[in-house]
Design a protein around this motif. Structure first.
Motif, PDB file in Angstrom:
ATOM      1  N   ARG B   3       6.204   3.081 -41.631  1.00  0.00           N
ATOM      2  CA  ARG B   3       5.021   2.929 -42.478  1.00  0.00           C
ATOM      3  C   ARG B   3       5.211   1.913 -43.601  1.00  0.00           C
ATOM      4  NH1 ARG B   3       0.363   5.807 -42.360  1.00  0.00           N
ATOM      5  NH2 ARG B   3      -0.530   5.737 -44.435  1.00  0.00           N
ATOM      6  N   ILE B   4       6.311   2.012 -44.318  1.00  0.00           N
ATOM      7  CA  ILE B   4       6.540   1.090 -45.442  1.00  0.00           C
ATOM      8  C   ILE B   4       6.667  -0.351 -44.932  1.00  0.00           C
ATOM      9  CG2 ILE B   4       8.213   0.414 -47.230  1.00  0.00           C
ATOM     10  CD1 ILE B   4       8.546   3.294 -47.992  1.00  0.00           C
ATOM     11  N   SER B   5       7.338  -0.549 -43.816  1.00  0.00           N
ATOM     12  CA  SER B   5       7.472  -1.912 -43.282  1.00  0.00           C
ATOM     13  C   SER B   5       6.117  -2.494 -42.889  1.00  0.00           C
ATOM     14  CB  SER B   5       8.401  -1.935 -42.062  1.00  0.00           C
ATOM     15  OG  SER B   5       9.685  -1.523 -42.428  1.00  0.00           O
ATOM     16  N   GLN B   7       3.187  -1.652 -44.183  1.00  0.00           N
ATOM     17  CA  GLN B   7       2.453  -1.919 -45.432  1.00  0.00           C
ATOM     18  C   GLN B   7       2.964  -3.202 -46.084  1.00  0.00           C
ATOM     19  OE1 GLN B   7       3.337   1.927 -47.129  1.00  0.00           O
ATOM     20  NE2 GLN B   7       1.338   2.766 -46.558  1.00  0.00           N
ATOM     21  N   LEU B   8       4.281  -3.382 -46.112  1.00  0.00           N
ATOM     22  CA  LEU B   8       4.828  -4.598 -46.727  1.00  0.00           C
ATOM     23  C   LEU B   8       4.483  -5.841 -45.908  1.00  0.00           C
ATOM     24  CD1 LEU B   8       8.340  -3.394 -48.009  1.00  0.00           C
ATOM     25  CD2 LEU B   8       6.303  -3.864 -49.392  1.00  0.00           C
ATOM     26  N   PHE B  10       1.685  -6.329 -44.260  1.00  0.00           N
ATOM     27  CA  PHE B  10       0.309  -6.650 -44.657  1.00  0.00           C
ATOM     28  C   PHE B  10       0.281  -7.292 -46.051  1.00  0.00           C
ATOM     29  CE2 PHE B  10      -3.384  -5.177 -47.187  1.00  0.00           C
ATOM     30  CZ  PHE B  10      -4.398  -5.845 -46.512  1.00  0.00           C
ATOM     31  N   LEU B  11       0.990  -6.697 -46.997  1.00  0.00           N
ATOM     32  CA  LEU B  11       0.961  -7.188 -48.379  1.00  0.00           C
ATOM     33  C   LEU B  11       1.589  -8.576 -48.496  1.00  0.00           C
ATOM     34  CD1 LEU B  11       1.784  -3.777 -50.058  1.00  0.00           C
ATOM     35  CD2 LEU B  11      -0.345  -5.065 -50.361  1.00  0.00           C
ATOM     36  N   THR B  12       2.581  -8.843 -47.670  1.00  0.00           N
ATOM     37  CA  THR B  12       3.214 -10.166 -47.690  1.00  0.00           C
ATOM     38  C   THR B  12       2.272 -11.204 -47.091  1.00  0.00           C
ATOM     39  OG1 THR B  12       5.378  -9.113 -47.552  1.00  0.00           O
ATOM     40  CG2 THR B  12       5.279 -11.462 -47.003  1.00  0.00           C
ATOM     41  N   LEU B 105      -1.598  -3.207 -40.811  1.00  0.00           N
ATOM     42  CA  LEU B 105      -1.400  -1.944 -41.534  1.00  0.00           C
ATOM     43  C   LEU B 105      -1.181  -0.774 -40.582  1.00  0.00           C
ATOM     44  CD1 LEU B 105      -4.317  -2.434 -44.067  1.00  0.00           C
ATOM     45  CD2 LEU B 105      -1.940  -2.012 -44.754  1.00  0.00           C
ATOM     46  N   GLN B 109      -4.776   3.290 -42.405  1.00  0.00           N
ATOM     47  CA  GLN B 109      -5.165   2.363 -43.470  1.00  0.00           C
ATOM     48  C   GLN B 109      -5.941   1.177 -42.909  1.00  0.00           C
ATOM     49  OE1 GLN B 109      -1.360   1.742 -45.608  1.00  0.00           O
ATOM     50  NE2 GLN B 109      -2.333   2.897 -47.260  1.00  0.00           N
TER      51      GLN B 109
END
Ligand SMILES: [Ca+2]
Lengths: 192, 192
Positions: B3-5, B7-8, B10-12, B105, B109
Protein backbone atom coordinates in the motif's frame (compact mmCIF):
# COMPACT_ATOMS: atom_id res chain seq x y z
CA UNK A 1 -12.73 47.42 3.73
CA UNK A 2 -15.52 44.99 2.88
CA UNK A 3 -15.11 41.27 3.53
CA UNK A 4 -14.56 40.11 -0.05
CA UNK A 5 -11.96 42.83 -0.68
CA UNK A 6 -10.04 41.84 2.45
CA UNK A 7 -10.14 38.16 1.46
CA UNK A 8 -8.96 38.94 -2.07
CA UNK A 9 -6.17 41.16 -0.70
CA UNK A 10 -4.90 38.21 1.37
CA UNK A 11 -5.25 35.74 -1.51
CA UNK A 12 -3.46 38.08 -3.91
CA UNK A 13 -0.58 38.57 -1.47
CA UNK A 14 -0.43 34.79 -0.98
CA UNK A 15 0.48 34.53 -4.69
CA UNK A 16 4.03 35.53 -3.71
CA UNK A 17 4.57 32.11 -2.07
CA UNK A 18 5.03 30.85 -5.66
CA UNK A 19 8.29 32.83 -5.79
CA UNK A 20 9.80 31.46 -2.55
CA UNK A 21 12.24 28.71 -3.53
CA UNK A 22 13.17 25.75 -1.36
CA UNK A 23 16.39 23.72 -1.03
CA UNK A 24 14.86 20.67 -2.74
CA UNK A 25 14.29 20.35 -6.48
CA UNK A 26 11.48 18.80 -8.47
CA UNK A 27 11.70 15.01 -8.85
CA UNK A 28 13.15 15.48 -12.36
CA UNK A 29 15.81 17.88 -10.96
CA UNK A 30 14.84 20.51 -13.56
CA UNK A 31 14.61 23.36 -11.03
CA UNK A 32 14.15 24.15 -7.34
CA UNK A 33 10.70 23.60 -5.89
CA UNK A 34 8.75 26.61 -4.63
CA UNK A 35 6.79 26.69 -1.39
CA UNK A 36 3.36 27.05 -3.05
CA UNK A 37 3.62 23.91 -5.17
CA UNK A 38 5.25 22.15 -2.19
CA UNK A 39 2.17 23.07 -0.11
CA UNK A 40 -0.12 21.52 -2.73
CA UNK A 41 1.98 18.41 -2.86
CA UNK A 42 2.07 17.77 0.87
CA UNK A 43 -1.66 18.42 1.17
CA UNK A 44 -2.05 15.61 -1.39
CA UNK A 45 0.42 13.48 0.62
CA UNK A 46 -1.68 14.04 3.75
CA UNK A 47 -4.93 13.16 1.99
CA UNK A 48 -3.41 10.00 0.54
CA UNK A 49 -1.44 8.79 3.57
CA UNK A 50 -3.56 9.86 6.56
CA UNK A 51 -4.34 6.21 7.26
CA UNK A 52 -0.72 5.80 8.42
CA UNK A 53 -0.93 8.45 11.15
CA UNK A 54 0.16 7.10 14.52
CA UNK A 55 -3.15 8.25 16.03
CA UNK A 56 -6.39 9.05 14.12
CA UNK A 57 -6.39 12.56 12.61
CA UNK A 58 -8.96 14.91 11.15
CA UNK A 59 -7.55 15.00 7.63
CA UNK A 60 -9.52 18.15 6.76
CA UNK A 61 -7.80 20.07 9.56
CA UNK A 62 -4.42 18.60 8.63
CA UNK A 63 -4.88 19.80 5.05
CA UNK A 64 -5.91 23.28 6.23
CA UNK A 65 -2.72 23.49 8.30
CA UNK A 66 -0.61 22.38 5.36
CA UNK A 67 -2.21 24.89 2.97
CA UNK A 68 -1.31 27.65 5.45
CA UNK A 69 1.92 26.37 7.01
CA UNK A 70 4.42 28.07 4.69
CA UNK A 71 2.66 31.39 4.03
CA UNK A 72 4.92 33.18 6.54
CA UNK A 73 7.82 32.43 4.19
CA UNK A 74 6.58 35.23 1.93
CA UNK A 75 8.20 37.61 4.43
CA UNK A 76 10.50 35.30 6.40
CA UNK A 77 11.95 33.07 3.64
CA UNK A 78 12.42 29.31 3.74
CA UNK A 79 14.69 27.87 6.46
CA UNK A 80 16.21 24.74 4.85
CA UNK A 81 16.02 21.53 6.96
CA UNK A 82 19.74 20.94 6.45
CA UNK A 83 20.82 24.58 6.58
CA UNK A 84 21.91 26.25 9.84
CA UNK A 85 19.71 29.29 10.47
CA UNK A 86 19.46 31.06 13.86
CA UNK A 87 16.23 29.49 15.20
CA UNK A 88 15.30 32.46 17.43
CA UNK A 89 15.82 35.05 14.71
CA UNK A 90 13.85 32.87 12.27
CA UNK A 91 10.98 32.49 14.77
CA UNK A 92 10.82 36.26 15.33
CA UNK A 93 10.70 36.87 11.55
CA UNK A 94 7.91 34.33 11.20
CA UNK A 95 5.83 35.87 13.98
CA UNK A 96 6.08 39.29 12.31
CA UNK A 97 5.18 37.70 8.97
CA UNK A 98 2.13 36.02 10.49
CA UNK A 99 1.01 39.37 11.96
CA UNK A 100 1.23 41.10 8.61
CA UNK A 101 -0.05 38.37 6.29
CA UNK A 102 -2.93 36.93 8.31
CA UNK A 103 -3.68 40.54 9.31
CA UNK A 104 -4.88 41.19 5.75
CA UNK A 105 -7.91 38.95 6.40
CA UNK A 106 -11.19 39.85 8.14
CA UNK A 107 -10.51 39.53 11.93
CA UNK A 108 -12.37 36.22 12.45
CA UNK A 109 -10.43 34.52 9.65
CA UNK A 110 -7.16 36.15 10.75
CA UNK A 111 -7.64 34.52 14.17
CA UNK A 112 -8.66 31.11 12.78
CA UNK A 113 -5.70 30.92 10.36
CA UNK A 114 -3.26 32.20 12.96
CA UNK A 115 -4.45 29.56 15.44
CA UNK A 116 -4.06 26.79 12.83
CA UNK A 117 -0.55 27.99 12.00
CA UNK A 118 0.44 28.23 15.69
CA UNK A 119 -0.97 24.73 16.25
CA UNK A 120 1.12 23.41 13.36
CA UNK A 121 4.25 25.12 14.67
CA UNK A 122 3.74 23.85 18.23
CA UNK A 123 3.40 20.24 16.96
CA UNK A 124 1.56 19.03 20.05
CA UNK A 125 -1.90 17.97 18.80
CA UNK A 126 -2.36 14.74 16.82
CA UNK A 127 -3.31 16.72 13.68
CA UNK A 128 -0.21 18.93 13.91
CA UNK A 129 2.14 16.03 14.69
CA UNK A 130 0.95 14.20 11.57
CA UNK A 131 1.07 17.38 9.45
CA UNK A 132 4.68 18.00 10.52
CA UNK A 133 5.67 14.43 9.75
CA UNK A 134 4.18 14.56 6.26
CA UNK A 135 5.98 17.87 5.62
CA UNK A 136 9.28 15.97 6.12
CA UNK A 137 8.40 13.02 3.87
CA UNK A 138 8.14 14.77 0.54
CA UNK A 139 11.74 16.18 0.47
CA UNK A 140 13.06 12.66 1.17
CA UNK A 141 11.29 11.39 -1.94
CA UNK A 142 12.59 14.35 -3.97
CA UNK A 143 16.17 13.61 -2.84
CA UNK A 144 15.83 9.87 -3.59
CA UNK A 145 14.40 10.64 -7.04
CA UNK A 146 17.22 13.06 -7.92
CA UNK A 147 20.16 10.95 -6.77
CA UNK A 148 20.76 12.65 -3.44
CA UNK A 149 19.66 16.27 -3.99
CA UNK A 150 20.04 18.45 -0.89
CA UNK A 151 21.70 15.56 1.03
CA UNK A 152 24.71 15.94 -1.24
CA UNK A 153 24.53 19.75 -1.28
CA UNK A 154 24.57 19.92 2.55
CA UNK A 155 26.77 16.78 3.07
CA UNK A 156 24.09 15.14 5.21
CA UNK A 157 24.95 11.92 7.09
CA UNK A 158 22.48 9.13 7.93
CA UNK A 159 22.77 10.10 11.61
CA UNK A 160 21.78 13.73 10.80
CA UNK A 161 18.95 12.50 8.61
CA UNK A 162 17.68 10.31 11.45
CA UNK A 163 17.70 13.31 13.87
CA UNK A 164 16.41 16.05 11.55
CA UNK A 165 13.92 14.03 9.52
CA UNK A 166 13.48 10.48 10.84
CA UNK A 167 12.56 11.46 14.39
CA UNK A 168 9.87 13.83 13.09
CA UNK A 169 8.39 11.41 10.55
CA UNK A 170 8.41 8.57 13.10
CA UNK A 171 6.62 10.69 15.68
CA UNK A 172 3.59 11.12 13.40
CA UNK A 173 3.79 8.23 10.94
CA UNK A 174 6.22 5.45 11.93
CA UNK A 175 5.05 3.10 9.14
CA UNK A 176 5.99 5.68 6.51
CA UNK A 177 9.44 6.18 8.01
CA UNK A 178 9.98 2.41 8.03
CA UNK A 179 9.22 2.30 4.29
CA UNK A 180 11.46 5.30 3.57
CA UNK A 181 14.30 3.98 5.74
CA UNK A 182 14.73 0.96 3.46
CA UNK A 183 15.18 3.25 0.45
CA UNK A 184 17.38 5.72 2.35
CA UNK A 185 19.72 3.00 3.64
CA UNK A 186 20.06 1.59 0.13
CA UNK A 187 20.95 5.08 -1.20
CA UNK A 188 23.51 5.84 1.53
CA UNK A 189 25.15 2.39 1.15
CA UNK A 190 25.53 2.92 -2.58
CA UNK A 191 26.59 6.59 -2.47
CA UNK A 192 28.62 7.36 0.67
CA UNK B 1 2.90 -3.84 -4.52
CA UNK B 2 2.29 -2.90 -0.90
CA UNK B 3 0.00 0.00 0.00
CA UNK B 4 2.65 2.56 0.95
CA UNK B 5 4.66 1.86 -2.21
CA UNK B 6 1.57 2.34 -4.40
CA UNK B 7 0.72 5.61 -2.61
CA UNK B 8 4.28 6.89 -2.98
CA UNK B 9 4.31 5.92 -6.67
CA UNK B 10 1.20 8.06 -7.23
CA UNK B 11 2.56 10.97 -5.17
CA UNK B 12 5.89 10.88 -6.99
CA UNK B 13 4.19 10.88 -10.39
CA UNK B 14 2.00 13.79 -9.20
CA UNK B 15 5.21 15.85 -8.86
CA UNK B 16 5.08 16.34 -12.64
CA UNK B 17 2.07 18.68 -12.27
CA UNK B 18 4.66 21.29 -11.20
CA UNK B 19 5.94 21.29 -14.79
CA UNK B 20 2.55 21.84 -16.49
CA UNK B 21 2.31 25.54 -17.32
CA UNK B 22 -0.92 27.50 -17.61
CA UNK B 23 -1.94 30.47 -19.72
CA UNK B 24 -1.97 32.86 -16.73
CA UNK B 25 1.13 34.27 -15.09
CA UNK B 26 1.96 34.96 -11.46
CA UNK B 27 0.54 38.22 -10.10
CA UNK B 28 3.95 39.88 -10.58
CA UNK B 29 4.03 38.69 -14.24
CA UNK B 30 7.49 37.15 -13.66
CA UNK B 31 6.57 33.81 -15.27
CA UNK B 32 3.65 31.53 -16.19
CA UNK B 33 1.88 29.79 -13.34
CA UNK B 34 2.04 26.00 -13.12
CA UNK B 35 -0.92 23.77 -12.33
CA UNK B 36 0.47 22.51 -8.99
CA UNK B 37 0.87 25.96 -7.42
CA UNK B 38 -2.48 26.96 -9.01
CA UNK B 39 -4.08 23.99 -7.23
CA UNK B 40 -2.66 25.15 -3.89
CA UNK B 41 -3.85 28.68 -4.51
CA UNK B 42 -7.43 27.78 -5.37
CA UNK B 43 -7.65 25.40 -2.41
CA UNK B 44 -6.74 28.44 -0.29
CA UNK B 45 -9.33 30.51 -2.19
CA UNK B 46 -11.98 27.88 -1.43
CA UNK B 47 -11.07 27.73 2.26
CA UNK B 48 -11.16 31.52 2.54
CA UNK B 49 -14.26 32.22 0.44
CA UNK B 50 -16.54 29.21 1.06
CA UNK B 51 -18.92 31.50 2.95
CA UNK B 52 -19.87 33.08 -0.40
CA UNK B 53 -21.04 29.80 -1.97
CA UNK B 54 -24.57 30.08 -3.35
CA UNK B 55 -25.58 27.04 -1.29
CA UNK B 56 -23.76 25.63 1.77
CA UNK B 57 -20.79 23.43 0.83
CA UNK B 58 -18.59 20.91 2.61
CA UNK B 59 -15.35 22.85 2.30
CA UNK B 60 -13.25 19.77 3.09
CA UNK B 61 -14.68 17.95 0.05
CA UNK B 62 -14.33 21.08 -2.11
CA UNK B 63 -10.64 21.28 -1.18
CA UNK B 64 -10.12 17.58 -1.93
CA UNK B 65 -11.63 18.11 -5.40
CA UNK B 66 -9.40 21.12 -6.02
CA UNK B 67 -6.24 19.29 -4.91
CA UNK B 68 -7.07 16.56 -7.45
CA UNK B 69 -8.81 18.49 -10.23
CA UNK B 70 -5.79 19.22 -12.45
CA UNK B 71 -3.78 16.01 -12.00
CA UNK B 72 -4.98 14.67 -15.38
CA UNK B 73 -3.07 17.56 -16.99
CA UNK B 74 0.16 15.60 -16.35
CA UNK B 75 -0.81 13.52 -19.39
CA UNK B 76 -3.46 15.67 -21.07
CA UNK B 77 -1.95 19.18 -20.73
CA UNK B 78 -3.79 22.34 -19.69
CA UNK B 79 -6.70 23.49 -21.88
CA UNK B 80 -6.62 27.32 -21.58
CA UNK B 81 -9.98 28.96 -20.75
CA UNK B 82 -9.55 31.37 -23.65
CA UNK B 83 -7.87 28.92 -26.03
CA UNK B 84 -9.88 26.87 -28.53
CA UNK B 85 -9.19 23.17 -27.97
CA UNK B 86 -11.37 20.36 -29.35
CA UNK B 87 -13.51 19.57 -26.28
CA UNK B 88 -14.14 15.91 -27.24
CA UNK B 89 -10.50 15.15 -27.93
CA UNK B 90 -9.52 16.90 -24.69
CA UNK B 91 -12.11 14.89 -22.71
CA UNK B 92 -10.82 11.60 -24.18
CA UNK B 93 -7.24 12.52 -23.26
CA UNK B 94 -8.32 13.37 -19.72
CA UNK B 95 -10.19 10.10 -19.26
CA UNK B 96 -7.11 8.14 -20.34
CA UNK B 97 -4.98 10.28 -18.02
CA UNK B 98 -7.32 9.59 -15.10
CA UNK B 99 -7.13 5.84 -15.81
CA UNK B 100 -3.35 5.85 -15.74
CA UNK B 101 -2.69 8.33 -12.92
CA UNK B 102 -5.36 7.34 -10.38
CA UNK B 103 -4.61 3.74 -11.39
CA UNK B 104 -1.25 4.02 -9.61
CA UNK B 105 -3.09 4.13 -6.26
CA UNK B 106 -4.44 1.21 -4.20
CA UNK B 107 -7.87 0.32 -5.71
CA UNK B 108 -10.01 1.88 -2.94
CA UNK B 109 -8.21 5.21 -3.24
CA UNK B 110 -8.17 5.02 -7.03
CA UNK B 111 -11.97 4.78 -6.94
CA UNK B 112 -12.42 7.56 -4.35
CA UNK B 113 -10.17 10.01 -6.20
CA UNK B 114 -11.66 9.15 -9.57
CA UNK B 115 -15.17 9.73 -8.19
CA UNK B 116 -14.16 13.12 -6.74
CA UNK B 117 -12.60 14.14 -10.05
CA UNK B 118 -15.66 12.99 -12.04
CA UNK B 119 -17.90 14.88 -9.62
CA UNK B 120 -15.83 18.04 -10.16
CA UNK B 121 -15.95 17.64 -13.94
CA UNK B 122 -19.72 17.04 -13.97
CA UNK B 123 -20.32 20.25 -11.95
CA UNK B 124 -23.73 19.14 -10.69
CA UNK B 125 -23.36 18.84 -6.90
CA UNK B 126 -23.17 21.95 -4.71
CA UNK B 127 -19.56 21.15 -3.78
CA UNK B 128 -18.51 20.75 -7.42
CA UNK B 129 -20.37 23.86 -8.57
CA UNK B 130 -18.58 25.96 -5.97
CA UNK B 131 -15.21 24.30 -6.70
CA UNK B 132 -15.62 25.08 -10.42
CA UNK B 133 -16.53 28.69 -9.71
CA UNK B 134 -13.49 29.23 -7.48
CA UNK B 135 -11.26 27.69 -10.17
CA UNK B 136 -12.35 30.56 -12.47
CA UNK B 137 -11.83 33.36 -9.95
CA UNK B 138 -8.09 33.14 -9.48
CA UNK B 139 -7.12 33.72 -13.17
CA UNK B 140 -9.29 36.87 -13.16
CA UNK B 141 -7.27 38.25 -10.26
CA UNK B 142 -4.00 37.29 -11.97
CA UNK B 143 -5.09 39.11 -15.15
CA UNK B 144 -6.19 42.21 -13.22
CA UNK B 145 -2.91 42.27 -11.30
CA UNK B 146 -0.80 41.99 -14.46
CA UNK B 147 -2.57 44.60 -16.58
CA UNK B 148 -4.68 42.23 -18.66
CA UNK B 149 -2.56 39.08 -18.95
CA UNK B 150 -4.24 36.32 -20.97
CA UNK B 151 -7.18 38.66 -21.87
CA UNK B 152 -4.77 40.63 -24.04
CA UNK B 153 -2.95 37.54 -25.34
CA UNK B 154 -6.24 35.94 -26.50
CA UNK B 155 -8.03 39.27 -27.36
CA UNK B 156 -10.87 38.50 -24.97
CA UNK B 157 -13.97 40.73 -25.00
CA UNK B 158 -16.21 41.47 -21.99
CA UNK B 159 -18.96 39.39 -23.64
CA UNK B 160 -16.61 36.38 -23.93
CA UNK B 161 -15.46 36.87 -20.35
CA UNK B 162 -19.08 36.91 -19.20
CA UNK B 163 -19.79 33.59 -21.01
CA UNK B 164 -16.57 31.73 -20.30
CA UNK B 165 -15.92 32.94 -16.77
CA UNK B 166 -18.78 35.06 -15.38
CA UNK B 167 -21.51 32.48 -15.93
CA UNK B 168 -19.45 29.84 -14.10
CA UNK B 169 -18.46 32.04 -11.18
CA UNK B 170 -22.03 33.33 -10.80
CA UNK B 171 -23.43 29.81 -10.75
CA UNK B 172 -21.44 28.94 -7.62
CA UNK B 173 -20.63 32.28 -6.01
CA UNK B 174 -22.61 35.26 -7.34
CA UNK B 175 -21.35 37.65 -4.65
CA UNK B 176 -17.76 37.05 -5.73
CA UNK B 177 -18.61 37.70 -9.39
CA UNK B 178 -20.34 40.93 -8.42
CA UNK B 179 -17.16 42.12 -6.67
CA UNK B 180 -14.96 41.04 -9.60
CA UNK B 181 -17.28 42.59 -12.19
CA UNK B 182 -16.65 46.07 -10.79
CA UNK B 183 -12.92 45.63 -11.21
CA UNK B 184 -13.26 43.95 -14.63
CA UNK B 185 -15.50 46.71 -16.01
CA UNK B 186 -13.04 49.33 -14.79
CA UNK B 187 -10.18 47.51 -16.55
CA UNK B 188 -12.03 47.04 -19.86
CA UNK B 189 -13.21 50.68 -19.85
CA UNK B 190 -9.66 51.88 -19.38
CA UNK B 191 -7.98 49.43 -21.76
CA UNK B 192 -10.23 48.54 -24.70
CA1 LIG C 1 -7.94 24.56 -12.97
Amino acid sequence: MDRISAQLAFLTEADRLKSVNRATTLCDASRRENSAEHSWHIALYALTMAEHAIRPVNVGRVIQMLLLHDIVEIDAGDAPIHGAPDPEAQAALEQAAADRLFGLLPPDQRDTYRALWEEFEAAETDDAIFAKSIDRVQPVIANLETGGGSWIEYSVTTAQLETRVGSKVKRGAPAIWEALKLRIDRWFEANT
